[in-house]
Design a protein around this motif. Structure first.
Motif, PDB file in Angstrom:
ATOM      1  N   ALA A 236     -15.958 -27.256  -9.533  1.00 25.38           N
ATOM      2  CA  ALA A 236     -17.225 -27.355  -8.311  1.00 25.38           C
ATOM      3  C   ALA A 236     -18.163 -26.389  -8.452  1.00 25.38           C
ATOM      4  O   ALA A 236     -19.251 -26.579  -8.326  1.00 25.38           O
ATOM      5  N   TYR A 237     -17.730 -25.110  -8.771  1.00 25.10           N
ATOM      6  CA  TYR A 237     -18.620 -23.901  -8.805  1.00 25.10           C
ATOM      7  C   TYR A 237     -19.704 -24.322 -10.018  1.00 25.10           C
ATOM      8  O   TYR A 237     -21.077 -24.030  -9.467  1.00 25.10           O
ATOM      9  N   ILE A 238     -19.422 -24.584 -11.120  1.00 24.06           N
ATOM     10  CA  ILE A 238     -20.411 -24.787 -11.784  1.00 24.06           C
ATOM     11  C   ILE A 238     -21.339 -25.808 -11.514  1.00 24.06           C
ATOM     12  O   ILE A 238     -22.705 -25.741 -11.665  1.00 24.06           O
ATOM     13  N   ALA A 239     -21.070 -27.225 -10.984  1.00 30.59           N
ATOM     14  CA  ALA A 239     -21.826 -28.230 -10.764  1.00 30.59           C
ATOM     15  C   ALA A 239     -22.780 -27.733  -9.609  1.00 30.59           C
ATOM     16  O   ALA A 239     -23.611 -28.117  -9.593  1.00 30.59           O
ATOM     17  N   VAL A 240     -22.303 -26.957  -8.447  1.00 32.63           N
ATOM     18  CA  VAL A 240     -23.177 -26.787  -7.474  1.00 32.63           C
ATOM     19  C   VAL A 240     -24.209 -25.670  -7.902  1.00 32.63           C
ATOM     20  O   VAL A 240     -25.259 -25.641  -7.475  1.00 32.63           O
TER      21      VAL A 240
ATOM     22  N   ASP B  21     -24.005 -18.988   0.261  1.00 27.79           N
ATOM     23  CA  ASP B  21     -24.629 -18.530  -0.755  1.00 27.79           C
ATOM     24  C   ASP B  21     -23.733 -18.893  -1.960  1.00 27.79           C
ATOM     25  O   ASP B  21     -22.384 -18.618  -2.275  1.00 27.79           O
ATOM     26  N   ALA B  22     -24.278 -20.105  -2.610  1.00 28.95           N
ATOM     27  CA  ALA B  22     -23.295 -20.675  -3.938  1.00 28.95           C
ATOM     28  C   ALA B  22     -23.163 -19.618  -5.084  1.00 28.95           C
ATOM     29  O   ALA B  22     -21.765 -19.866  -5.571  1.00 28.95           O
TER      30      ALA B  22
ATOM     31  N   VAL C 259     -17.500 -18.493  -3.556  1.00 31.16           N
ATOM     32  CA  VAL C 259     -16.324 -17.974  -4.293  1.00 31.16           C
ATOM     33  C   VAL C 259     -15.196 -17.518  -3.383  1.00 31.16           C
ATOM     34  O   VAL C 259     -14.278 -17.893  -3.445  1.00 31.16           O
ATOM     35  N   SER C 260     -15.742 -16.488  -2.604  1.00 28.49           N
ATOM     36  CA  SER C 260     -14.588 -16.119  -1.719  1.00 28.49           C
ATOM     37  C   SER C 260     -14.266 -16.740  -0.607  1.00 28.49           C
ATOM     38  O   SER C 260     -13.189 -16.835  -0.176  1.00 28.49           O
ATOM     39  N   ASP C 261     -15.271 -17.388  -0.056  1.00 30.32           N
ATOM     40  CA  ASP C 261     -15.060 -18.415   0.996  1.00 30.32           C
ATOM     41  C   ASP C 261     -13.834 -19.532   0.666  1.00 30.32           C
ATOM     42  O   ASP C 261     -13.016 -19.594   1.612  1.00 30.32           O
TER      43      ASP C 261
ATOM     44  N   HIS D 143     -27.372 -22.357  -1.042  1.00 30.50           N
ATOM     45  CA  HIS D 143     -28.488 -21.778  -1.632  1.00 30.50           C
ATOM     46  C   HIS D 143     -28.232 -20.792  -2.686  1.00 30.50           C
ATOM     47  O   HIS D 143     -27.158 -20.270  -2.611  1.00 30.50           O
ATOM     48  N   VAL D 144     -29.133 -20.432  -3.468  1.00 30.95           N
ATOM     49  CA  VAL D 144     -29.117 -19.348  -4.522  1.00 30.95           C
ATOM     50  C   VAL D 144     -30.282 -18.472  -4.266  1.00 30.95           C
ATOM     51  O   VAL D 144     -31.410 -18.825  -4.123  1.00 30.95           O
TER      52      VAL D 144
END
Length: 337
Positions: A13-17, A179-180, A185-187, A217-218
């Protein structure tokens, strides 16, 4: 059924977002001096919330911080003493230099109200009595957070909802902004940690986790780092490290959490030094011993100028060891200063 982006692990999911937000943004925004690429109304589901860590050499996450933040929430604390030790930069969000308001989610969830019960207590009690309830909602965002336009720490999370269906506890979080690259990550780590703990307390299985964000957002200063990370993930032949995620034992209880918090404070203040043998002697189950092993490794990194001792590194769960050795390379090798 309406489709929602579904991923087996948070890594995926992280990579895709990150890819979508950085390379296909809907808007460029500038709020409070921060320019960001933005996607509106992003939602995705993780089928295995225990697999809650990304493993990328370009961004080896701070597992000590992730664990500490989840425990900070469970403690109900809002002070900087604990969480600021693992993330000194969080002090910039404190209006008084001592406490956090919106970011301190544990205060909202675990502070007793007038009836002597916490939000957490009420929600779990509700699910015990009415497993099909749609009311098991934990509230984070408070309207008075917007009363002061200069408030540096407004909650990013609006609410989280537990849904117990067919003996599986699902969790859905609702965030106004995320913040993507850094915050997500921590959330996700902390929310799924709470989900797993709640499932154990209820005596049910862990279901899926769903993440809804109004503004994903980034931030502009992170663009280059994100593109390097995406280049790593998309390179030909790339295979991410795969580790079996640690599973919180059932039963687990508040005794384990409080014992770990007590030990964490002693390690953070450098009043206790641990070995694998002394951690085992605490009587904690192996899962919770691993948490203390991470904190002991972090203690050595913070309070000594020597490499982390081999006995601690060797005793770490393989995934935790990977993160520690990749994040603190100069402190986990024999030739470290």
């Amino acid at each position: 059924m309406l489709d929602i982006a579904t991923f087996p692990t948070f890594h995926d999911a992280y990579i895709a977002v990150l890819d979508a937000t950085t390379n296909r943004p809907e808007h460029s925004i500038a709020t409070r001096g921060n320019t960001s690429a933005e996607l509106l109304n992003v939602s995705y589901r993780i089928t295995d919330p225990r697999d809650r860590l990304p493993f990328l050499t370009r961004r080896p996450v701070n597992i000590a911080y992730n664990l500490a933040e989840a425990l900070w929430y469970l403690s109900g604390r809002c002070d900087l003493d604990m969480i600021g030790y693992y993330a000194p930069g969080m002090g910039t969000y404190s209006a008084d230099g001592q406490t956090l308001t919106g970011t301190a989610y544990g205060r909202a969830l675990f502070t007793p109200g007038g009836d002597g019960h916490t939000q957490w207590d009420r929600v779990l009690d509700l699910l015990h009595k009415d497993p099909d309830s749609k009311r098991a909602v934990l509230g984070f965002f408070r309207p008075d957070e917007l009363a002061d336009p200069a408030n540096p720490d407004v909650s990013c999370t609006i609410a989280a909802q537990f849904l117990l269906r067919e003996n599986r506890l699902h969790l859905t979080s609702y965030m106004r902004g995320n913040d993507a690259y850094m915050g997500m990550v921590s959330d996700v780590y902390a929310f799924t940690f709470l989900q797993e703990f709640a499932a154990i307390l209820l005596g049910v299985q862990v279901g899926h986790y769903t993440h809804h964000v109004g503004s994903m957002h980034v931030n502009e200063p992170d663009y280059k780092a994100v593109r390097r990370l995406l280049a790593e993930a998309h390179q030909d032949g790339y295979q991410r490290p795969v580790f079996a995620p640690p599973m919180m034992p059932s039963p687990s209880s508040w005794w384990e959490v409080l014992t770990v918090l007590e030990q964490e404070e002693a390690l953070r203040t450098n009043t206790v030094h641990h070995t694998p043998a002394t951690i085992e002697a605490t009587g904690l189950p192996p899962y919770w011993q691993q948490v203390l092993l991470v904190f002991e490794a972090h203690r050595q990194i913070k309070h000594t100028d020597r490499p982390v001792t081999p006995d601690i590194l060797d005793a770490l769960d393989p995934g935790y060891r990977w993160l520690v050795t990749h994040r603190w390379r100069n402190r986990t090798t024999a030739d470290a200063p």
